[in-house]
Scaffold this active site. Structure first.
Site, PDB file in Angstrom:
ATOM      1  N   LYS A  73       0.857  -1.188   0.000  1.00 57.11           N
ATOM      2  CA  LYS A  73       0.000   0.000   0.000  1.00 57.11           C
ATOM      3  C   LYS A  73       0.896   1.241   0.000  1.00 57.11           C
ATOM      4  O   LYS A  73       1.934   1.268   0.676  1.00 57.11           O
ATOM      5  CB  LYS A  73      -0.883  -0.034   1.248  1.00 57.11           C
ATOM      6  N   SER A 148      -9.783   1.307   2.696  1.00 56.44           N
ATOM      7  CA  SER A 148      -8.929   2.069   1.824  1.00 56.44           C
ATOM      8  C   SER A 148      -7.825   1.274   1.131  1.00 56.44           C
ATOM      9  O   SER A 148      -7.238   1.761   0.171  1.00 56.44           O
ATOM     10  CB  SER A 148      -8.286   3.207   2.625  1.00 56.44           C
ATOM     11  N   SER A 172      -9.788  -0.951   6.955  1.00 57.16           N
ATOM     12  CA  SER A 172      -9.232  -0.804   5.601  1.00 57.16           C
ATOM     13  C   SER A 172      -8.472  -1.989   5.049  1.00 57.16           C
ATOM     14  O   SER A 172      -8.133  -2.003   3.868  1.00 57.16           O
ATOM     15  CB  SER A 172      -8.332   0.420   5.538  1.00 57.16           C
TER      16      SER A 172
HETATM   17  N1  GLN Z   1     -13.161   3.443   6.021  1.00 58.53           N
HETATM   18  C1  GLN Z   1     -12.672   3.944   7.274  1.00 58.53           C
HETATM   19  C2  GLN Z   1     -12.409   5.414   7.159  1.00 58.53           C
HETATM   20  O1  GLN Z   1     -12.747   5.940   6.172  1.00 58.53           O
HETATM   21  C3  GLN Z   1     -11.459   3.187   7.683  1.00 58.53           C
HETATM   22  C4  GLN Z   1     -10.265   3.581   6.936  1.00 58.53           C
HETATM   23  C5  GLN Z   1      -9.067   2.825   7.348  1.00 58.53           C
HETATM   24  O2  GLN Z   1      -9.141   1.791   8.008  1.00 58.53           O
HETATM   25  N2  GLN Z   1      -7.937   3.357   6.967  1.00 58.53           N
HETATM   26  O3  GLN Z   1     -11.880   6.029   8.042  1.00 58.53           O
END
Ligand code: GLN
Length: 479
Positions: A73, A148, A172
């Site tokens: 990532k 994400s 994410s």
């Molecule tokens: N979808 C969640 C957010 O938007 C989690 C994102 C993540 O785990 N980085 O914050």
């Protein structure tokens, strides 16, 4: 010997064996993956950029992952290689050091194959907030891959990678793993060093593996886990041999079924797949027991206070002075303002505004301090539950993948896709998502197994037995 055209579909375990037996050279894997990428990534768009063939190790260093390509990532720092968090503001930023996980992977003989697309600074659940454009779900490219870590999950699902790392602040790793039918683990908070991970919510973030099988996940966690003097929140607990633990039977294991996670809004096909999964565990000799995690309904509200507060303070350092782009302006103040205006996308700005608001004097007690108190109650729910059961099973996401664009104009709907994943970040507990079926549209369904602190071995064992008893990990998208 495997045809070189098939090498891209190897699991990590198979790839390690193939290289060890000298049947396949590291460069063969690199070339097979590049070929696969050339054939399909214009439709998936999992990747941002790639290593040159010269990065592929010529010979084994004797490490467990010798010659293995890893996809990363783009919020994990790579020395000499642009790391942008898929944000305009970090365009051209090249870290002078490797994240600890990258150093550990290299010490184990692996190399970084490519950097994966993601939601900007990991803010999102669909990979649509990337400044580089969205990633598409390989099972159906009209749908999002989740986020994400959408690029990391999509490349593994589409056999454009052997395995990948993502990061998980509120789901994410697990939500995209579920939406793409791969295995994703968020380790116990502190299990894996965060040094070199561009911080989102420092008290929530963990790096974790996204893989084709549970065994691969256990192998990769064994390499990246462990204490790191450079991360004061990393745990000193010894790292067990996760792979060795896999084969221990799960007969007699107690699995909790928290009633708060089986609410009305969940898609019927998801509910059904979870019920079937519970039956599989029963047939393997485990028992399913209804439990309660009473503070579950506060999790989203608490998370969006704590996570945005931490994000707004972590992102304060991106001001055009030390990292990435710098706007041309007359005064220092205008350099800050214009760089941040140009560099951050809409969702990043929304998070900074929310976080700054909840931390401002006069609101701090009403929002931030109160959220931290409720966070403790959520954590205590898990502590109590693990006095009764070994593991907890829940859906990963209330729905299967949604269409691109469907939730972009409605942030609350987007935030609700994390309803089942964020409590474990608030609590710091380890949790895996594994595939358990498909909906009538052919889109993947996954479920979570949550463990007690540092009990990743038990999670892996149960997940491995489930995987061996079901066909889902062998199913591949037709892309
Ligand atoms: N979808 C969640 C957010 O938007 C989690 C994102 C993540 O785990 N980085 O914050």
């Amino acid at each position: 010997m495997a045809q070189s055209t098939e090498l891209h579909s190897f699991t990590l375990d198979e790839a390690v064996q193939a290289i060890k037996s000298k049947k396949t050279k590291p460069l063969d894997f690199y070339q097979a993956l590049r070929k696969r990428v050339d054939a399909i990534d214009s439709r998936v768009r999992a990747y941002l950029n790639f290593a040159e063939p010269a990065a592929v190790p010529q010979s084994s260093n004797g490490g467990l992952l010798s010659g293995i390509p890893i996809s990363l990532k783009d919020n994990i720092s790579t020395e000499g290689w642009e790391t942008t968090c898929a944000s305009q503001i970090l365009k051209g930023y090249v870290p002078p050091y490797d994240a600890t996980v990258v150093r550990k992977l290299k010490e184990a003989g692996a190399y970084i194959f490519a950097k994966c697309n993601m939601d900007e600074f990991a803010f999102g659940s669909s990979t649509e907030t990337s400044a580089k454009g969205p990633t598409f779900n390989p099972w159906n490219t009209a749908y999002v891959p989740g986020g994400s870590s959408g690029g990391s999950a999509a490349c593994v699902a589409a056999d454009e990678a052997i395995c990948a790392l993502g990061s998980d602040t509120g789901g994410s790793i697990r939500q995209p793993a579920s939406l793409c039918s791969v295995v994703g683990l968020k380790p116990t908070y502190g299990r894996v060093s965060r040094y070199g991970l561009v911080a989102f919510g420092s008290s929530l973030d963990q790096i974790g593996p996204i893989t084709k099988t549970v065994k691969d996940n256990a192998m990769l966690l064994g390499v990246i886990a462990g204490h790191d003097p450079r991360d004061s929140t990393s745990a000193s607990a010894p790292v067990p041999d996760y792979v060795k633990e896999l084969e221990r039977p799960i007969k007699g294991m107690k699995i909790g079924w928290p009633k708060e996670y089986f609410i009305d809004g969940i898609e019927p096909s998801v509910r059904h797949a979870l019920q079937e999964a519970a039956e599989v565990f029963k047939s393997l000799g485990a028992s399913i027991q209804e439990i309660s995690l009473p503070h579950t309904s506060y999790a989203i509200a608490v998370y969006y206070v704590v996570a945005t507060a931490e994000a707004s303070s972590n992102l304060a350092m991106f001001d055009g002075v030390r990292f990435g782009i710098r706007a041309k302006a007359e005064t220092l103040r205008d350099v800050y303002l214009e760089t941040r205006d140009l560099g951050f996308g809409r969702e990043a700005k929304r998070r900074i505004l929310m976080g700054t608001f909840v931390l401002s004097s006069g609101y701090y007690d009403a929002y931030y301090r109160r959220a931290q108190k409720v966070r403790t109650l959520i954590k205590d729910d898990f502590v109590q539950a693990f006095k009764q059961v070994d593991l907890i099973m829940t859906p990963t996401s209330p729905t299967t993948a949604f269409k691109l664009g469907e939730k972009m104009e409605d942030p609350i709907q987007m935030y609700l896709s994390d309803i089942f994943t964020i409590s474990m970040n608030l609590a710091g507990a380890p949790v895996i998502s594994i595939p358990c079926g498909f909906d009538p549209k052919g889109l993947p369904i996954g479920f979570q197994l949550v463990g007690n602190y540092f009990d990743e071995p038990k999670i892996f064992r149960a997940a491995h037995y489930f995987e061996q008893a079901t066909p889902f990990h062998k199913m591949k998208p037709k892309i």
